[in-house]
Design a protein around this motif. Structure first.
Motif, short mmCIF file in Angstrom:
data_model
loop_
_atom_site.label_atom_id
_atom_site.label_comp_id
_atom_site.label_asym_id
_atom_site.label_seq_id
_atom_site.Cartn_x
_atom_site.Cartn_y
_atom_site.Cartn_z
N ALA A 118 0.82 -1.21 0.00
CA ALA A 118 0.00 0.00 0.00
C ALA A 118 0.86 1.26 0.00
N LEU A 119 1.94 1.26 0.77
CA LEU A 119 2.83 2.42 0.79
C LEU A 119 3.57 2.58 -0.53
N SER A 120 3.88 1.47 -1.19
CA SER A 120 4.51 1.56 -2.51
C SER A 120 3.57 2.27 -3.49
N LEU A 121 2.29 1.92 -3.45
CA LEU A 121 1.31 2.60 -4.30
C LEU A 121 1.23 4.09 -3.96
N GLY A 122 1.28 4.39 -2.68
CA GLY A 122 1.26 5.79 -2.27
C GLY A 122 2.44 6.56 -2.84
N TRP A 135 -7.28 15.87 -6.50
CA TRP A 135 -8.05 14.63 -6.38
C TRP A 135 -8.17 14.22 -4.91
N LYS A 136 -9.26 13.53 -4.60
CA LYS A 136 -9.38 12.87 -3.32
C LYS A 136 -8.90 11.43 -3.49
N ILE A 137 -7.83 11.07 -2.79
CA ILE A 137 -7.21 9.76 -2.95
C ILE A 137 -7.21 9.02 -1.62
N GLU A 138 -7.60 7.76 -1.68
CA GLU A 138 -7.56 6.93 -0.48
C GLU A 138 -7.16 5.51 -0.84
N ILE A 139 -6.13 5.02 -0.16
CA ILE A 139 -5.68 3.63 -0.30
C ILE A 139 -6.03 2.92 0.99
N THR A 140 -6.73 1.80 0.89
CA THR A 140 -7.11 1.01 2.07
C THR A 140 -6.38 -0.32 2.02
N GLY A 141 -5.68 -0.64 3.10
CA GLY A 141 -5.02 -1.94 3.21
C GLY A 141 -5.76 -2.79 4.23
N ILE A 142 -6.11 -4.02 3.86
CA ILE A 142 -6.79 -4.91 4.80
C ILE A 142 -5.97 -6.20 4.95
N ASP A 143 -6.00 -6.75 6.14
CA ASP A 143 -5.34 -8.02 6.41
C ASP A 143 -5.99 -8.63 7.63
N ILE A 144 -5.98 -9.94 7.71
CA ILE A 144 -6.60 -10.64 8.83
C ILE A 144 -5.71 -10.63 10.07
N ALA A 148 0.20 -7.79 11.87
CA ALA A 148 0.64 -7.16 10.62
C ALA A 148 0.05 -5.77 10.47
N ILE A 149 -1.23 -5.62 10.80
CA ILE A 149 -1.88 -4.32 10.67
C ILE A 149 -1.29 -3.32 11.67
N ALA A 150 -0.94 -3.77 12.86
CA ALA A 150 -0.30 -2.88 13.84
C ALA A 150 1.01 -2.33 13.28
N THR A 151 1.78 -3.20 12.64
CA THR A 151 3.04 -2.76 12.03
C THR A 151 2.78 -1.78 10.89
N ALA A 152 1.78 -2.09 10.06
CA ALA A 152 1.45 -1.21 8.94
C ALA A 152 1.03 0.17 9.44
N ARG A 153 0.22 0.20 10.47
CA ARG A 153 -0.24 1.50 11.01
C ARG A 153 0.91 2.30 11.60
N ALA A 154 1.87 1.61 12.20
CA ALA A 154 3.03 2.31 12.77
C ALA A 154 3.88 2.93 11.66
N GLY A 155 3.93 2.25 10.51
CA GLY A 155 4.66 2.80 9.36
C GLY A 155 6.15 2.94 9.57
N THR A 156 6.71 2.10 10.43
CA THR A 156 8.14 2.17 10.74
C THR A 156 8.77 0.82 10.44
N TYR A 157 9.89 0.85 9.72
CA TYR A 157 10.50 -0.37 9.21
C TYR A 157 11.99 -0.42 9.54
N SER A 158 12.47 -1.63 9.75
CA SER A 158 13.89 -1.82 10.05
C SER A 158 14.74 -1.52 8.82
N SER A 190 -0.67 9.76 5.03
CA SER A 190 -2.01 10.35 4.94
C SER A 190 -2.83 9.74 3.80
N LEU A 191 -2.18 9.10 2.86
CA LEU A 191 -2.89 8.50 1.72
C LEU A 191 -3.45 7.12 2.05
N VAL A 192 -2.95 6.50 3.11
CA VAL A 192 -3.22 5.08 3.36
C VAL A 192 -3.86 4.90 4.73
#
Length: 283
Positions: A118-122, A135-144, A148-158, A190-192
């Motif tokens: 999702a961040l790559s698309l952003g 434009w109004k742009i929104e990217i939604t990422g879903i996962d079960i 994984a979603i907690a990591t995605a929301r934090a947006g911080t990577y090693s 802000s896009l995701v």
């Protein structure tokens, strides 16, 4: 790791019931490795002991831990670069043309894992600022996976994660180094938005989506579950939208509601889309 067939089946059935994913016999070797951290945490040494604990009345948290440990969260930035080039050079310009009156763009990344897709698309969109101005742009990422979603929301990577697929120029343009890793800049974040959701369940009140990426997710489903997944995708995609699957995935035998875009890589449009030919002329 040795385990009896009954224990293996209980674990496989748990995964299938919660996620739809099939832990086939050729993938059963992953069980011991994937669950080793849980073994250490609760002081056991094998799957048979784990199954006994799962039979206890207060097993809900442990069950969720087991399911999340077994999920394949493999991902990295700009995974399958040719597919992102296709989005950047052909699909997104075509969407901009098709939706120039609405000036809204909605994208879904299904099975988004820890957020890199999702961040790559952003990043692609931010690097086309002139095209998407106003434009109004929104990217939604879903996962079960809650983890994984907690990591995605934090947006911080090693350092290792940030270097997988991400050139230095893009890394420096869109991320800032912090004491705990490389953090996505606010403009990108802000896009995701990310949310825990099972692709097999009805989609919440979001969408329809102009573009859906569902790559390398269907590989782990049996035929019946794939058909359910395609039904959910078709409920969520704009009738004139686009769907991208993994290069090794197919619609054959699973849905007749999508048509392959000639010249595309894993790219489909809803059957009968009046705009399908526009892309084919450019492909």
């Amino acid at each position: 790791m040795d385990m009896n067939f009954g224990s293996q089946k209980i674990i496989a059935d748990l995964l299938a019931a919660r996620t739809g994913q099939q832990l086939t016999e050729d993938r059963s070797w992953r069980i011991g490795t994937a669950l080793s951290g849980i073994f250490r945490q609760i002081g056991i040494s094998n799957v048979d002991q784990l199954v006994c604990l799962l039979d206890q009345p207060s097993h809900a948290t442990l069950s969720q831990q087991v399911v999340e440990a077994l999920l394949n969260n493999e991902t990295y930035f700009f995974r399958d670069r040719a597919m992102f080039n296709q989005l950047s050079d052909l699909v997104l310009p075509q969407i901009a043309k098709e939706r120039r009156q609405e000036r809204t763009l909605s994208i879904l990344c299904a099975g988004c894992s820890t957020g890199q897709e999702a961040l790559s698309l952003g990043m692609v969109l931010l690097e086309q600022k002139a095209r998407w101005a106003g434009w109004k742009i929104e990217i939604t990422g879903i996962d079960i996976s809650h983890g994984a979603i907690a990591t995605a929301r934090a947006g911080t990577y090693s350092q290792f994660e940030i270097q997988r697929g991400l050139p230095v120029a893009q890394m420096l343009a869109h991320f800032t180094e912090t004491p705990i890793g490389w953090e996505a800049n606010e403009e990108l974040r802000s896009l995701v938005r990310f949310r825990v959701h099972n692709l097999l369940d009805p989609m919440p009140a979001i969408g329809p989506f102009d573009l859906i990426l569902c790559r390398n997710v269907l590989l782990y489903f049996d035929a019946a579950t794939r058909r359910r997944a395609f039904s959910r995708l078709m409920e969520s995609v704009n009738p004139q939208g686009w769907v991208m699957l993994g290069a090794g995935e197919t619609i054959v035998g699973h849905t007749d509601q999508l048509a392959l875009v000639k010249g595309g890589i894993g790219l489909y449009r809803p059957t009968g889309s009046s705009l399908e030919a526009n892309f084919m002329k450019r492909a």
